[in-house]
Write an enzyme that holds these catalytic residues in place. Sequence first.
Site, PDB file in Angstrom:
ATOM      1  N   HIS A   1      -3.228   0.460   8.594  1.00  0.00           N
ATOM      2  CA  HIS A   1      -3.807  -0.564   7.636  1.00  0.00           C
ATOM      3  C   HIS A   1      -2.754  -1.200   6.627  1.00  0.00           C
ATOM      4  CE1 HIS A   1      -6.620  -2.297   4.610  1.00  0.00           C
ATOM      5  NE2 HIS A   1      -6.370  -1.241   3.904  1.00  0.00           N
TER       6      HIS A   1
ATOM      7  N   ARG B   1     -11.914  -8.890   8.868  1.00  0.00           N
ATOM      8  CA  ARG B   1     -11.578  -9.950   8.778  1.00  0.00           C
ATOM      9  C   ARG B   1     -11.209 -10.792   9.799  1.00  0.00           C
ATOM     10  NH1 ARG B   1      -7.876  -6.784   3.843  1.00  0.00           N
ATOM     11  NH2 ARG B   1      -9.062  -7.217   2.208  1.00  0.00           N
TER      12      ARG B   1
ATOM     13  N   ARG C   1       0.912  -1.382   0.164  1.00  0.00           N
ATOM     14  CA  ARG C   1      -0.012   0.014  -0.143  1.00  0.00           C
ATOM     15  C   ARG C   1       0.799   1.394   0.208  1.00  0.00           C
ATOM     16  NH1 ARG C   1      -2.329  -3.674   3.533  1.00  0.00           N
ATOM     17  NH2 ARG C   1      -4.593  -4.335   2.898  1.00  0.00           N
TER      18      ARG C   1
ATOM     19  N   ASP D   1      -9.946  -4.647   8.207  1.00  0.00           N
ATOM     20  CA  ASP D   1      -8.982  -5.620   8.666  1.00  0.00           C
ATOM     21  C   ASP D   1      -9.661  -6.197  10.062  1.00  0.00           C
ATOM     22  OD1 ASP D   1      -5.815  -4.397   7.586  1.00  0.00           O
ATOM     23  OD2 ASP D   1      -7.612  -3.274   7.952  1.00  0.00           O
TER      24      ASP D   1
HETATM   25  P1  NAD Z   1      -9.670   1.732  -9.441  1.00  0.00           P
HETATM   26  O1  NAD Z   1      -8.444   2.119 -10.402  1.00  0.00           O
HETATM   27  O2  NAD Z   1     -10.576   0.750  -9.858  1.00  0.00           O
HETATM   28  O3  NAD Z   1     -10.556   3.209  -9.420  1.00  0.00           O
HETATM   29  C1  NAD Z   1      -9.865   4.429  -8.921  1.00  0.00           C
HETATM   30  C2  NAD Z   1     -10.719   5.500  -9.640  1.00  0.00           C
HETATM   31  O4  NAD Z   1     -10.331   6.695  -9.214  1.00  0.00           O
HETATM   32  C3  NAD Z   1     -10.901   5.402 -11.294  1.00  0.00           C
HETATM   33  O5  NAD Z   1     -11.969   5.474 -11.560  1.00  0.00           O
HETATM   34  C4  NAD Z   1     -10.065   6.883 -11.448  1.00  0.00           C
HETATM   35  O6  NAD Z   1     -10.603   7.259 -12.853  1.00  0.00           O
HETATM   36  C5  NAD Z   1     -10.408   7.616 -10.246  1.00  0.00           C
HETATM   37  N1  NAD Z   1      -9.510   8.738 -10.220  1.00  0.00           N
HETATM   38  C6  NAD Z   1      -8.225   8.906 -10.379  1.00  0.00           C
HETATM   39  N2  NAD Z   1      -7.684  10.090 -10.301  1.00  0.00           N
HETATM   40  C7  NAD Z   1      -8.659  10.685  -9.971  1.00  0.00           C
HETATM   41  C8  NAD Z   1      -9.074  12.203  -9.644  1.00  0.00           C
HETATM   42  N3  NAD Z   1      -7.812  13.134  -9.693  1.00  0.00           N
HETATM   43  N4  NAD Z   1     -10.270  12.694  -9.491  1.00  0.00           N
HETATM   44  C9  NAD Z   1     -11.282  11.784  -9.365  1.00  0.00           C
HETATM   45  N5  NAD Z   1     -11.037  10.519  -9.744  1.00  0.00           N
HETATM   46  C10 NAD Z   1      -9.901   9.968  -9.995  1.00  0.00           C
HETATM   47  O7  NAD Z   1      -9.174   1.512  -8.107  1.00  0.00           O
HETATM   48  P2  NAD Z   1      -9.946   0.889  -6.610  1.00  0.00           P
HETATM   49  O8  NAD Z   1      -9.990  -0.512  -6.959  1.00  0.00           O
HETATM   50  O9  NAD Z   1     -11.303   1.420  -6.770  1.00  0.00           O
HETATM   51  O10 NAD Z   1      -9.125   1.390  -5.556  1.00  0.00           O
HETATM   52  C11 NAD Z   1      -9.265   2.809  -5.029  1.00  0.00           C
HETATM   53  C12 NAD Z   1      -8.485   3.166  -3.966  1.00  0.00           C
HETATM   54  O11 NAD Z   1      -9.035   2.274  -2.775  1.00  0.00           O
HETATM   55  C13 NAD Z   1      -6.879   2.519  -4.137  1.00  0.00           C
HETATM   56  O12 NAD Z   1      -6.083   3.296  -3.559  1.00  0.00           O
HETATM   57  C14 NAD Z   1      -6.822   1.311  -3.362  1.00  0.00           C
HETATM   58  O13 NAD Z   1      -5.578   0.891  -2.915  1.00  0.00           O
HETATM   59  C15 NAD Z   1      -7.939   1.671  -2.023  1.00  0.00           C
HETATM   60  N6  NAD Z   1      -8.475   0.599  -1.317  1.00  0.00           N
HETATM   61  C16 NAD Z   1      -8.535   0.790  -0.041  1.00  0.00           C
HETATM   62  C17 NAD Z   1      -9.027  -0.306   0.844  1.00  0.00           C
HETATM   63  C18 NAD Z   1      -9.024  -0.025   2.375  1.00  0.00           C
HETATM   64  O14 NAD Z   1      -9.181  -0.650   3.058  1.00  0.00           O
HETATM   65  N7  NAD Z   1      -8.966   1.211   2.824  1.00  0.00           N
HETATM   66  C19 NAD Z   1      -9.216  -1.603   0.304  1.00  0.00           C
HETATM   67  C20 NAD Z   1      -9.376  -1.582  -1.265  1.00  0.00           C
HETATM   68  C21 NAD Z   1      -8.864  -0.770  -1.873  1.00  0.00           C
END
Ligand code: NAD
Length: 318
Positions: free
Chosen positions: A180, A156, A93, A153
Amino acid sequence: MANRPIGGSRVVIIGTGMVGATFAYSLMINGVASEIVLIDANEERALGETADLNHGISFVRPAVVRLGDYGDCRDADVIVMTAGAAQKPGESRLDLVERNVQIFNEVIPKIVASGTNGVLVVATNPVDVMTYVTLKISGLSPERVIGSGTVLDTSRFRYLLSQHCGVDPRNVHAYIIGEHGDSEVAVWSLANIAGLRFSEYCPVCGRDCGPISKEEIFEQVRTAAYQIIKAKGATYYAIGLALVEIVETILRDEYSVLTVSTLLQGEFGLEDVALSLPSVVNRGGLVRKLNLPLTDEETAGLKKSAAVLREVLDAIHY
Ligand code: NAD
């Protein structure tokens, strides 16, 4: 820009990728929000998600689901950040940090410029770093900026313990705290079922399933995202539901205890870093963090987690 629905609640989701769209879908089914506004740099994608969600709206409680812009943040109760790069197989991450800080530098000022009074919930990884960065860019009070932290987490952990013990996960009370990520900490000393700590629960359970392998269970929690990303490219169902839990707690003013990531201000002698501790959350965001009576080993783990996160923040000059 539409006006806020009378008596209703508006949730703005920024980033409609796998996590944002799955969260929108889960929130729509949950029914707690009367308006769900989608924003993404890729407007075509957000529009596609809006249409797909609306085509199912007749099967759930009425809600407005629509494409929006940053002006919609003004009357939002909660704004959820899921925009940004996601982990690729093998990436941690923390590898995402520079790309996502750049995105937040662009997006957070637009949210603040709307004059919003809402709570900002950050899910973008590395979530603890991004929560701290959001706080600094936005200048909002620490109560109003919360990261999803180890809510996922913790879920999980509860699931795996419930499987081991053969009980409903809702009856398992156990927390993952800290980052996380790789340095997170399992609070074994306070984990309980029906008020009984594991050392007391196992003898009375009567299933005689053998001793619990703490290392094995924690390893499964800690590496879950790596395993799922390797298998199917991304994680999104459980984080979508974790976000619903956080947002529902805010909208319904529930005072629920959640392991959200917030700014530390002297807890365990730590400060100037955001990470997760069990915290009471209500309509205004964070109410208070709970200073758990941790063992020395758990406290040391938490301090190590804070040091890992501070090192990343130092590297990006925050
Ligand atoms: P993804 O690539 O499917 O989607 C990301 C989206 O962000 C895309 O649609 C993209 O167009 C958009 N984006 C990018 N730059 C942007 C901007 N400047 N303004 C507006 N939109 C913008 O990714 P995902 O699988 O949806 O993951 C998103 C985030 O969530 C990642 O950082 C991932 O690591 C995180 N995530 C966090 C957890 C958690 O427990 N916190 C769990 C899973 C994923």
